[in-house]
Design a protein around this motif. Structure first.
Motif, PDB file in Angstrom:
ATOM      1  N   GLY A  88      -7.709  -9.241  10.007  1.00 44.05           N
ATOM      2  CA  GLY A  88      -7.445 -10.547  10.595  1.00 44.05           C
ATOM      3  C   GLY A  88      -6.871 -11.646   9.912  1.00 44.05           C
ATOM      4  N   GLY A  89      -6.671 -12.642  10.482  1.00 47.80           N
ATOM      5  CA  GLY A  89      -6.158 -13.861   9.839  1.00 47.80           C
ATOM      6  C   GLY A  89      -6.874 -14.796   9.233  1.00 47.80           C
ATOM      7  N   PRO A  90      -6.524 -15.730   8.799  1.00 50.15           N
ATOM      8  CA  PRO A  90      -4.848 -16.257   8.884  1.00 50.15           C
ATOM      9  C   PRO A  90      -3.926 -15.234   7.823  1.00 50.15           C
ATOM     10  N   ARG A  91      -2.836 -15.533   8.137  1.00 56.60           N
ATOM     11  CA  ARG A  91      -1.544 -14.751   7.079  1.00 56.60           C
ATOM     12  C   ARG A  91      -1.716 -14.772   5.772  1.00 56.60           C
ATOM     13  N   CYS A  92      -1.765 -13.877   5.266  1.00 53.38           N
ATOM     14  CA  CYS A  92      -1.279 -13.696   3.820  1.00 53.38           C
ATOM     15  C   CYS A  92      -0.392 -12.757   3.529  1.00 53.38           C
ATOM     16  N   CYS A  93       0.809 -13.491   3.047  1.00 51.85           N
ATOM     17  CA  CYS A  93       2.053 -12.246   2.404  1.00 51.85           C
ATOM     18  C   CYS A  93       1.672 -11.390   1.545  1.00 51.85           C
ATOM     19  N   LYS A  94       0.598 -12.016   0.728  1.00 53.78           N
ATOM     20  CA  LYS A  94       0.341 -11.047  -0.695  1.00 53.78           C
ATOM     21  C   LYS A  94      -0.415  -9.973  -0.215  1.00 53.78           C
ATOM     22  N   ARG A  95      -1.460 -10.088   0.724  1.00 52.51           N
ATOM     23  CA  ARG A  95      -2.511  -9.148   1.062  1.00 52.51           C
ATOM     24  C   ARG A  95      -1.833  -8.273   2.000  1.00 52.51           C
ATOM     25  N   ASN A  96      -0.970  -8.839   2.979  1.00 51.78           N
ATOM     26  CA  ASN A  96      -0.141  -7.691   3.888  1.00 51.78           C
ATOM     27  C   ASN A  96       0.886  -7.022   3.135  1.00 51.78           C
ATOM     28  N   ALA A  97       1.454  -7.510   2.087  1.00 53.15           N
ATOM     29  CA  ALA A  97       2.394  -6.827   1.253  1.00 53.15           C
ATOM     30  C   ALA A  97       1.591  -5.632   0.626  1.00 53.15           C
ATOM     31  N   PHE A  98       0.595  -5.951  -0.086  1.00 52.90           N
ATOM     32  CA  PHE A  98      -0.238  -5.044  -0.683  1.00 52.90           C
ATOM     33  C   PHE A  98      -0.619  -3.809   0.252  1.00 52.90           C
ATOM     34  N   LEU A  99      -1.247  -4.020   1.354  1.00 54.68           N
ATOM     35  CA  LEU A  99      -1.583  -3.037   2.275  1.00 54.68           C
ATOM     36  C   LEU A  99      -0.444  -2.291   2.619  1.00 54.68           C
ATOM     37  N   SER A 100       0.609  -2.965   3.158  1.00 56.37           N
ATOM     38  CA  SER A 100       1.953  -2.003   3.571  1.00 56.37           C
ATOM     39  C   SER A 100       2.413  -1.116   2.625  1.00 56.37           C
ATOM     40  N   LEU A 101       2.492  -1.639   1.157  1.00 53.43           N
ATOM     41  CA  LEU A 101       2.921  -0.774   0.000  1.00 53.43           C
ATOM     42  C   LEU A 101       1.816   0.360  -0.159  1.00 53.43           C
TER      43      LEU A 101
ATOM     44  N   ASP B 130       2.840   5.410  -7.306  1.00 57.03           N
ATOM     45  CA  ASP B 130       1.497   4.904  -8.061  1.00 57.03           C
ATOM     46  C   ASP B 130       1.326   3.673  -7.385  1.00 57.03           C
ATOM     47  N   THR B 131       0.148   3.334  -7.029  1.00 54.96           N
ATOM     48  CA  THR B 131      -0.174   2.061  -6.793  1.00 54.96           C
ATOM     49  C   THR B 131      -1.572   1.403  -7.602  1.00 54.96           C
ATOM     50  N   GLY B 132      -2.328   2.302  -8.148  1.00 54.14           N
ATOM     51  CA  GLY B 132      -3.334   1.895  -9.035  1.00 54.14           C
ATOM     52  C   GLY B 132      -4.319   1.101  -8.301  1.00 54.14           C
ATOM     53  N   ASP B 133      -5.342   0.365  -8.981  1.00 57.50           N
ATOM     54  CA  ASP B 133      -6.174  -0.552  -8.460  1.00 57.50           C
ATOM     55  C   ASP B 133      -5.464  -1.835  -8.146  1.00 57.50           C
ATOM     56  N   VAL B 134      -5.597  -2.423  -7.072  1.00 54.67           N
ATOM     57  CA  VAL B 134      -4.805  -3.511  -6.585  1.00 54.67           C
ATOM     58  C   VAL B 134      -5.973  -4.797  -6.475  1.00 54.67           C
ATOM     59  N   VAL B 135      -5.602  -5.722  -7.443  1.00 56.74           N
ATOM     60  CA  VAL B 135      -6.421  -6.984  -7.499  1.00 56.74           C
ATOM     61  C   VAL B 135      -5.391  -8.077  -7.428  1.00 56.74           C
ATOM     62  N   CYS B 136      -5.648  -9.007  -6.552  1.00 56.23           N
ATOM     63  CA  CYS B 136      -4.738 -10.022  -5.930  1.00 56.23           C
ATOM     64  C   CYS B 136      -4.856 -11.073  -7.252  1.00 56.23           C
ATOM     65  N   GLU B 137      -3.790 -11.788  -7.399  1.00 59.06           N
ATOM     66  CA  GLU B 137      -3.868 -12.550  -8.512  1.00 59.06           C
ATOM     67  C   GLU B 137      -3.203 -14.115  -8.157  1.00 59.06           C
ATOM     68  N   PHE B 138      -2.951 -14.142  -6.802  1.00 60.15           N
ATOM     69  CA  PHE B 138      -2.634 -15.069  -5.910  1.00 60.15           C
ATOM     70  C   PHE B 138      -3.528 -15.885  -5.214  1.00 60.15           C
ATOM     71  N   SER B 139      -5.006 -15.675  -5.179  1.00 63.07           N
ATOM     72  CA  SER B 139      -6.032 -16.182  -4.382  1.00 63.07           C
ATOM     73  C   SER B 139      -6.049 -17.708  -4.567  1.00 63.07           C
ATOM     74  N   ALA B 140      -5.893 -17.988  -5.721  1.00 60.73           N
ATOM     75  CA  ALA B 140      -6.111 -19.449  -6.289  1.00 60.73           C
ATOM     76  C   ALA B 140      -5.109 -20.411  -5.583  1.00 60.73           C
ATOM     77  N   LEU B 141      -4.017 -19.863  -5.385  1.00 57.48           N
ATOM     78  CA  LEU B 141      -2.787 -20.374  -4.749  1.00 57.48           C
ATOM     79  C   LEU B 141      -2.852 -20.568  -3.147  1.00 57.48           C
ATOM     80  N   ASN B 142      -3.474 -19.645  -2.522  1.00 57.90           N
ATOM     81  CA  ASN B 142      -3.515 -19.374  -1.109  1.00 57.90           C
ATOM     82  C   ASN B 142      -4.753 -20.365  -0.607  1.00 57.90           C
ATOM     83  N   LYS B 143      -4.306 -21.358   0.107  1.00 61.59           N
ATOM     84  CA  LYS B 143      -5.348 -22.288   0.723  1.00 61.59           C
ATOM     85  C   LYS B 143      -6.246 -21.640   1.725  1.00 61.59           C
TER      86      LYS B 143
END
Length: 187
Positions: free
Chosen positions: A133-146, A162-175
């Motif tokens: 669901g939303g709202p949009r998150c370009c980082k989350r959707n990039a990670f999922l797509s990749l 390889d994708t490894g374990d993905v942990v977002c480093e941007f959540s604090a920047l996303n309101k």
């Protein structure tokens, strides 16, 4: 500093040139931290597919990388921002769909299995995005797509990325971060 979309594309291309990683998320993240990439924005429409093309080539995928990146830029520059909310299709998955069509040399009149494969892939990832669901998150959707693109080429074409374990480093920047509802939110 403010950048035009053309400038952002040029800077993204410059960052991609010498990257030797087989991990498209590692490639994308390294560029996402640059000042010319916003937390959300249409530059992701190019960045996501281009990161995949680089990793695909580095994993011994057969493409002319320079030509493929130029073709992707030509296609994705036409995609407006906020496609997810206004069109019902995420720019990340449209970018990966464009990357696959470039890899496979498919077009609207193609009758081969690659045409079918491209549609199978994009519809699968859109379904996964809809479940979050939303709202949009370009980082989350990039990670999922990749992640799913990497799994898809391994399953279909035996190309290991390889994708490894993905942990977002941007959540604090996303309101609008979904926090614990996001599969990449730091635990």
């Amino acid at each position: 500093m403010e950048y035009t979309l053309d400038e952002k594309y040029r800077l993204i291309k410059k960052e991609l040139i010498d990257n030797s990683s087989k991990n498209p998320i590692e490639i994308a993240k390294s560029i996402m931290h640059k000042d010319f990439v916003n937390i959300h924005g249409p530059e992701h429409h190019f960045l996501d597919g281009a990161s995949f093309l680089v990793a695909f080539k580095n994993a011994n995928g057969e493409i002319n990388l320079s030509k493929a990146i130029d073709m992707l830029a030509e296609r994705t520059i036409k995609m407006p921002g906020a496609m997810c909310g206004f069109w019902g299709i995420c720019g990340a998955i449209a970018s990966l769909g464009a990357a696959f069509s470039i890899i496979h040399e498919t077009g609207p009149l193609s009758e081969n299995n690659y045409y079918k494969d491209n549609m199978e892939f994009t519809s699968f990832v859109i379904k996964k995005m809809s479940e979050i669901g939303g709202p949009r998150c370009c980082k989350r959707n990039a990670f999922l797509s990749l992640i799913y693109a990497s799994q898809f080429v391994e399953k279909k074409y035996k190309i290991k990325m390889d994708t490894g374990d993905v942990v977002c480093e941007f959540s604090a920047l996303n309101k609008q971060c979904l926090k614990s509802k996001c599969p990449f939110f730091p635990k």
